[in-house]
Design a protein around this motif. Structure first.
Motif, PDB file in Angstrom:
ATOM      1  N   VAL A  21      -0.465   0.629  -0.394  1.00  0.00           N
ATOM      2  CA  VAL A  21      -0.254   0.642   1.204  1.00  0.00           C
ATOM      3  C   VAL A  21       0.941  -0.545   1.507  1.00  0.00           C
ATOM      4  N   PRO A  22       1.717  -0.211   0.891  1.00  0.00           N
ATOM      5  CA  PRO A  22       3.229  -1.220   1.060  1.00  0.00           C
ATOM      6  C   PRO A  22       3.463  -1.804   2.526  1.00  0.00           C
ATOM      7  N   GLU A  23       2.909  -1.203   3.396  1.00  0.00           N
ATOM      8  CA  GLU A  23       3.016  -1.785   4.702  1.00  0.00           C
ATOM      9  C   GLU A  23       2.222  -3.276   4.981  1.00  0.00           C
ATOM     10  N   VAL A  24       1.416  -3.207   4.108  1.00  0.00           N
ATOM     11  CA  VAL A  24       0.512  -4.717   4.138  1.00  0.00           C
ATOM     12  C   VAL A  24       0.927  -5.366   2.954  1.00  0.00           C
ATOM     13  N   TYR A  65      -5.983   5.590   4.340  1.00  0.00           N
ATOM     14  CA  TYR A  65      -6.455   6.425   5.329  1.00  0.00           C
ATOM     15  C   TYR A  65      -6.268   6.119   6.748  1.00  0.00           C
ATOM     16  N   VAL A  66      -6.888   4.788   6.711  1.00  0.00           N
ATOM     17  CA  VAL A  66      -6.809   4.274   8.354  1.00  0.00           C
ATOM     18  C   VAL A  66      -5.236   4.217   8.828  1.00  0.00           C
ATOM     19  N   THR A  67      -4.509   3.763   8.022  1.00  0.00           N
ATOM     20  CA  THR A  67      -2.903   3.851   8.573  1.00  0.00           C
ATOM     21  C   THR A  67      -2.581   5.097   8.732  1.00  0.00           C
ATOM     22  N   VAL A 173     -16.124   4.997   4.038  1.00  0.00           N
ATOM     23  CA  VAL A 173     -16.138   4.076   2.740  1.00  0.00           C
ATOM     24  C   VAL A 173     -15.136   4.479   1.857  1.00  0.00           C
ATOM     25  N   GLY A 174     -14.599   3.522   1.233  1.00  0.00           N
ATOM     26  CA  GLY A 174     -13.573   3.938  -0.069  1.00  0.00           C
ATOM     27  C   GLY A 174     -14.079   3.621  -1.312  1.00  0.00           C
ATOM     28  N   ASP A 175     -14.294   4.614  -2.067  1.00  0.00           N
ATOM     29  CA  ASP A 175     -14.847   4.369  -3.348  1.00  0.00           C
ATOM     30  C   ASP A 175     -14.165   4.899  -4.486  1.00  0.00           C
ATOM     31  N   PRO A 176     -13.831   4.342  -5.676  1.00  0.00           N
ATOM     32  CA  PRO A 176     -13.183   4.966  -6.814  1.00  0.00           C
ATOM     33  C   PRO A 176     -14.024   5.431  -7.810  1.00  0.00           C
ATOM     34  N   GLY A 177     -15.278   6.259  -7.629  1.00  0.00           N
ATOM     35  CA  GLY A 177     -16.237   6.699  -8.612  1.00  0.00           C
ATOM     36  C   GLY A 177     -17.353   5.560  -9.071  1.00  0.00           C
ATOM     37  N   ARG A 178     -17.567   4.711  -8.321  1.00  0.00           N
ATOM     38  CA  ARG A 178     -18.499   3.704  -8.975  1.00  0.00           C
ATOM     39  C   ARG A 178     -19.822   4.482  -8.939  1.00  0.00           C
ATOM     40  N   ALA A 179     -20.613   3.772  -9.986  1.00  0.00           N
ATOM     41  CA  ALA A 179     -22.016   4.652 -10.366  1.00  0.00           C
ATOM     42  C   ALA A 179     -22.932   4.528  -9.147  1.00  0.00           C
ATOM     43  N   PHE A 180     -22.922   3.744  -8.291  1.00  0.00           N
ATOM     44  CA  PHE A 180     -24.046   3.553  -7.591  1.00  0.00           C
ATOM     45  C   PHE A 180     -23.821   4.034  -5.936  1.00  0.00           C
ATOM     46  N   LEU A 181     -22.690   4.660  -5.850  1.00  0.00           N
ATOM     47  CA  LEU A 181     -22.589   5.548  -4.611  1.00  0.00           C
ATOM     48  C   LEU A 181     -23.177   6.903  -4.610  1.00  0.00           C
ATOM     49  N   PHE A 186     -23.069  11.412   1.741  1.00  0.00           N
ATOM     50  CA  PHE A 186     -21.544  11.326   2.139  1.00  0.00           C
ATOM     51  C   PHE A 186     -20.783  12.563   2.407  1.00  0.00           C
ATOM     52  N   ASP A 187     -19.880  12.584   3.433  1.00  0.00           N
ATOM     53  CA  ASP A 187     -18.927  13.754   3.273  1.00  0.00           C
ATOM     54  C   ASP A 187     -17.432  13.328   2.875  1.00  0.00           C
ATOM     55  N   GLU A 188     -16.643  13.943   2.233  1.00  0.00           N
ATOM     56  CA  GLU A 188     -15.519  13.687   1.907  1.00  0.00           C
ATOM     57  C   GLU A 188     -14.403  13.743   2.840  1.00  0.00           C
ATOM     58  N   LEU A 189     -13.658  12.956   3.210  1.00  0.00           N
ATOM     59  CA  LEU A 189     -12.562  12.983   3.978  1.00  0.00           C
ATOM     60  C   LEU A 189     -11.218  13.013   3.393  1.00  0.00           C
TER      61      LEU A 189
END
Length: 222
Positions: A21-24, A65-67, A173-181, A186-189
């Motif tokens: 997100v190079p805008e930030v 995603y928000v951007t 939620v943003g998640d990179p495959g953490r075990a406890f999600l 959830f529905d994928e966006l």
């Protein structure tokens, strides 16, 4: 925020663009293990280094995603839960949120959020405290990046997000495959390949997903 905390952030993190997100721009640490030792932690898999000093994969994906989909937050009151560096909160403010509240349990993170918001020319209300046993207040959207990294944290976060969603505030939620999600809730966006510090993740790119919580019925079992 205390002047001591602000000084620590400035001394040990360098203001630079976020890879995905190079805008930030954020105050980011170059070397994770040394910084964690400075904050008197223990670098191990169950105790991660300071969240505020790095652009974690889940936060990068959610901020992207928000951007790219500003309608998610534009004109709405936003809560960024476990804000870390404030990346997601700043992305929401840049996307036109009416207000953004960023909550953290780490005083250094609160200082980092305030400094990062100032560096990006946006207003974010950085708040110190643990609100997970409460509710989302007047938030109309709740955002959380990379919060399902432990079983205990995941259980508390899920209960909080369910209360928020059932009260009418979409929870993303943003998640990179953490075990406890709990993926079945959830529905994928969207999903992204996000560049990450190899010292933190043991890889250079993490496949990361943005999810929206299915709230279920008010009063339903947690």
């Amino acid at each position: 925020m205390s002047e001591l905390s602000s000084t620590f952030v400035r001394l040990h993190a360098r203001l630079s663009p976020v890879p995905f997100v190079p805008e930030v721009r954020l105050h980011q640490a170059d070397e994770p293990i040394g910084l964690w030792e400075l904050t008197e932690g223990e670098f191990s898999t169950d105790r991660p280094p300071p969240f505020w000093a790095f652009a974690w994969a889940g936060g990068q994906a959610l901020a992207r995603y928000v951007t790219d989909h500003p309608q998610v937050v534009a004109g709405r009151r936003v809560l960024d839960l476990a804000s870390g560096s404030g990346l997601v909160a700043i992305a929401a403010a840049r996307a036109g949120a009416a207000s953004v509240r960023a909550v953290e349990v780490d005083e250094l993170a609160v200082a980092a959020v305030a400094l990062n918001a100032e560096a990006n020319g946006v207003r974010v209300d950085a708040e110190f405290g643990d609100i997970l046993d409460g509710d989302a207040g007047d938030a109309e959207v709740v955002l959380a990046g990379d919060v399902f990294y432990s079983d205990a944290m995941a259980r508390r976060v899920l209960r909080f997000l369910l209360r928020a969603a059932r009260a009418g505030a979409p929870a993303l939620v943003g998640d990179p495959g953490r075990a406890f999600l709990p993926r079945d809730r959830f529905d994928e966006l969207a999903h992204y390949d996000v560049p990450v510090p190899e010292a933190l993740e043991s890889v250079r790119v993490k496949r990361t997903t943005v999810w929206q919580l299915r709230p279920g019925l008010p009063g339903a079992a947690r």
